[in-house]
Scaffold this motif. Structure first.
Motif, PDB file in Angstrom:
ATOM      1  N   ALA A 107       0.441   6.423  10.524  1.00  0.00           N
ATOM      2  CA  ALA A 107       0.508   5.579   9.322  1.00  0.00           C
ATOM      3  C   ALA A 107       1.763   5.874   8.515  1.00  0.00           C
ATOM      4  O   ALA A 107       2.345   4.968   7.905  1.00  0.00           O
ATOM      5  N   TRP A 108       2.212   7.144   8.501  1.00  0.00           N
ATOM      6  CA  TRP A 108       3.458   7.486   7.801  1.00  0.00           C
ATOM      7  C   TRP A 108       4.650   6.888   8.540  1.00  0.00           C
ATOM      8  O   TRP A 108       5.550   6.310   7.930  1.00  0.00           O
ATOM      9  N   ARG A 131       2.853   2.694   6.367  1.00  0.00           N
ATOM     10  CA  ARG A 131       1.610   2.276   5.730  1.00  0.00           C
ATOM     11  C   ARG A 131       1.102   3.343   4.773  1.00  0.00           C
ATOM     12  O   ARG A 131       0.075   3.171   4.116  1.00  0.00           O
ATOM     13  N   LEU A 132       1.834   4.455   4.693  1.00  0.00           N
ATOM     14  CA  LEU A 132       1.388   5.625   3.940  1.00  0.00           C
ATOM     15  C   LEU A 132       2.607   6.364   3.420  1.00  0.00           C
ATOM     16  O   LEU A 132       3.637   6.418   4.095  1.00  0.00           O
ATOM     17  N   ARG A 133       2.497   6.910   2.215  1.00  0.00           N
ATOM     18  CA  ARG A 133       3.544   7.771   1.666  1.00  0.00           C
ATOM     19  C   ARG A 133       2.946   9.139   1.382  1.00  0.00           C
ATOM     20  O   ARG A 133       1.788   9.262   0.963  1.00  0.00           O
ATOM     21  N   LEU A 134       3.737  10.166   1.616  1.00  0.00           N
ATOM     22  CA  LEU A 134       3.355  11.542   1.288  1.00  0.00           C
ATOM     23  C   LEU A 134       4.255  12.009   0.151  1.00  0.00           C
ATOM     24  O   LEU A 134       5.471  11.816   0.194  1.00  0.00           O
ATOM     25  N   VAL A 140      -0.565  15.171  -0.994  1.00  0.00           N
ATOM     26  CA  VAL A 140      -1.067  13.921  -1.580  1.00  0.00           C
ATOM     27  C   VAL A 140      -0.619  12.764  -0.694  1.00  0.00           C
ATOM     28  O   VAL A 140       0.558  12.639  -0.370  1.00  0.00           O
ATOM     29  N   MET A 141      -1.601  11.923  -0.314  1.00  0.00           N
ATOM     30  CA  MET A 141      -1.335  10.716   0.460  1.00  0.00           C
ATOM     31  C   MET A 141      -1.530   9.500  -0.432  1.00  0.00           C
ATOM     32  O   MET A 141      -2.500   9.428  -1.180  1.00  0.00           O
ATOM     33  N   VAL A 142      -0.598   8.545  -0.326  1.00  0.00           N
ATOM     34  CA  VAL A 142      -0.696   7.286  -1.075  1.00  0.00           C
ATOM     35  C   VAL A 142      -0.640   6.138  -0.087  1.00  0.00           C
ATOM     36  O   VAL A 142       0.271   6.076   0.744  1.00  0.00           O
ATOM     37  N   GLY A 143      -1.612   5.243  -0.141  1.00  0.00           N
ATOM     38  CA  GLY A 143      -1.625   4.097   0.767  1.00  0.00           C
ATOM     39  C   GLY A 143      -2.840   3.233   0.530  1.00  0.00           C
ATOM     40  O   GLY A 143      -3.621   3.465  -0.401  1.00  0.00           O
TER      41      GLY A 143
END
Length: 524
Positions: A204-205, A209-212, A237-240
């Protein structure tokens, strides 16, 4: 009052705008006319008092329209060119619908015994193709073309608003459509890392589709570096979107109850407004805030949309970016991004003026038609096409073509109200004359059948080819080339696909209608 309006056309214009806005705000069931209220008030005022009709409106009308379509083009340009190959079916569908409209006009005009000029005017009016009216008038040499346009136009507006309101609220998903950015919610979770894994191994990164962002290791918190190894015991921390979080978190570790971003001892988490023109128009990866400030941008708030800060996402003036940054670098990155609400509300007059000049110049270029005739894109299609191109470019050297979201919406709303009010103030007498004639009911019937059949085919056809209800609604507005119909759809649903479909079809549909006019007039 009529003598006052006649002596002061500007006063009459803004009285119509004010009353039109009030009437447009009234909701009748699912219907709300919105900006189109100015058109109907203008028609009534000029029909009751023909002396208020003024040549001054000939300037206001195209100016308001140019403002509106240019801002729509700027807003939708990037999305249009990104999705162009995906919208081939929509373009083909609209071509078919335009041909259907021409057949209805030809057959209906013959059956109902309407004159050639009136029928061609009804075709341009019911399908609200203002640039095509000039072609109809030149081809027929009949002033009744303008009367037909004035009579058919409100029928097209009312029918379009009704059908687009029904369509946009149906909410069918569209299996072959791109998902709406407005429909995506983002969330942030803190995860305890249970195994060693490189960030590039996180699908996903890697797929954006995902930011760390945060990384807590050995009692210290910092920003994760791209391509870094995550070690057992780390907290990140994951953001998505929820689906990507649900897919990825178990592969890395387990979700924690507390939020790592609440710890501001080493890192600051702030939303900063982009107001620096040197930053606007550049992608997240191009800004490289990790190298500059040891920071990371995780999401971008744009209007009512909350967007994940993908590497290829271009920032725009007025964006609110969520930044995770070392506390001692916070002031520097805020100054670099701008962080000024006042500055972001200011429109770059030079870029805006140059864009409109280019659009209007394109609008007056005459393109040849078979038989020696020619047509012009006019103040509608010219600025729209240029706006779309400049919106896709975003910037050229020091010139930033994009507009802050708030400024864009304000300018387009003002432009739309001026356009419709001026059109109504010019067309009222002709509208009243035809309404009271024996041909009135036949003209109204033909216009109503034309717009209803075409809009229904456009909506159902879009559903059949797998497009969402939002894009179908934008397709109806674009096929009609009608700003008030677009505004009616936007007022009901927040979805960028509405404007993308509108921008895709607006100029295209106008050109198809213009090319069909010689066919209609040759058989009438």
């Amino acid at each position: 009052m009529a003598s006052l309006f006649a002596s002061s056309p500007l006063l009459a214009l803004f009285v119509v705008v004010a009353l039109g806005a009030a009437i447009g705000a009234i909701r009748i069931g699912p219907l709300r006319f919105g900006a189109a209220g100015a058109l109907f008030v203008g028609l009534v005022v000029s029909a009751l008092h023909p002396e208020v009709v003024s040549t001054h409106m000939a300037i206001v009308q195209p100016m308001g329209l140019a403002f509106f379509v240019y801002c729509v083009g700027i807003s939708a340009g990037a999305t249009f060119f990104q999705d162009l190959r995906k919208q081939t079916n929509l373009l083909a569908l609209t071509t078919i619908v335009c041909v259907v409209g021409a057949v209805i006009a030809f057959v209906g005009g013959r059956i109902l015994g309407l004159p050639e000029g009136l029928t061609s005017g009804l075709f341009t009016g019911a399908l609200t193709a203002a640039p095509a009216l000039d072609t109809a008038t030149r081809l027929t040499g009949d002033p009744n073309a303008a009367v037909g346009y004035a009579f058919g136009y409100p029928v097209g507006v009312i029918g379009g608003i009704l059908i687009v309101t029904i369509t946009v609220t149906r909410k069918w998903l569209g299996p072959k459509d791109t998902p709406s950015l407005a429909g995506q919610s983002l969330e942030a979770v803190s995860v305890h890392v249970s195994r060693r894994i490189n960030t590039r191994q996180i699908t996903a990164w890697r797929e954006q589709r995902l930011r760390l962002s945060y990384l807590r290791r050995d009692g210290r918190t910092r920003v994760i570096a791209p391509g870094e190894d995550l070690l057992p015991g780390d907290h990140v921390v994951m953001v998505g979107d929820p689906a990507s979080i649900t897919e990825t978190a178990p592969l890395v570790g387990e979700i924690l109850d507390h939020k790592l971003e609440d710890d501001r001892s080493d890192l600051a988490f702030e939303r900063i407004v982009v107001s620096n023109p040197d930053v606007a128009g550049r992608s997240v990866s191009e800004l490289n805030v990790t190298k500059r400030f040891g920071a990371v941008i995780t999401r971008v708030r744009r209007g009512d949309l909350d967007l994940l800060a993908r590497d290829d996402l271009d920032l725009q003036l007025g964006d609110h970016v969520a930044v995770v940054v070392p506390t001692d670098e916070l002031d520097d990155i805020a100054e670099w991004l701008g962080d000024s609400e006042r500055r972001v509300a200011e429109v770059d007059g030079m870029a805006f003026g140059i864009g409109l000049v280019l659009g209007l110049l394109l609008g007056i270029v005459s393109f040849p038609l078979p038989g020696g005739q020619g047509f012009q894109l006019g103040a509608a299609a010219g600025p729209l096409i240029v706006g779309m191109v400049l919106g896709a470019l975003r910037r050229t050297g020091p010139l930033v073509w994009t507009l802050p979201a708030a400024a864009n919406l304000t300018i387009r709303q003002i432009g739309l109200m001026l356009f419709l009010a001026a059109l109504g103030l010019n067309a009222g007498p002709q509208f009243a004359s035809l309404l009271g004639s024996p041909e009135g009911w036949r003209a109204a019937l033909l216009a109503a059948v034309m717009v209803v059949v075409c809009c229904i085919i456009q909506a159902l056809g879009a559903k059949f080819i797998g497009l969402s209800s939002a894009r179908a609604a934008g397709g109806i507005a674009g096929f009609l080339g009608q700003p008030a119909v677009l505004q009616a759809a936007d007022a009901r649903v927040i979805d960028e696909r509405i404007e993308a479909a509108y921008a895709t079809l607006f100029a295209f549909a106008i050109i198809i209608k213009i090319l069909l006019l010689p066919v209609i007039t040759s058989f009438l």
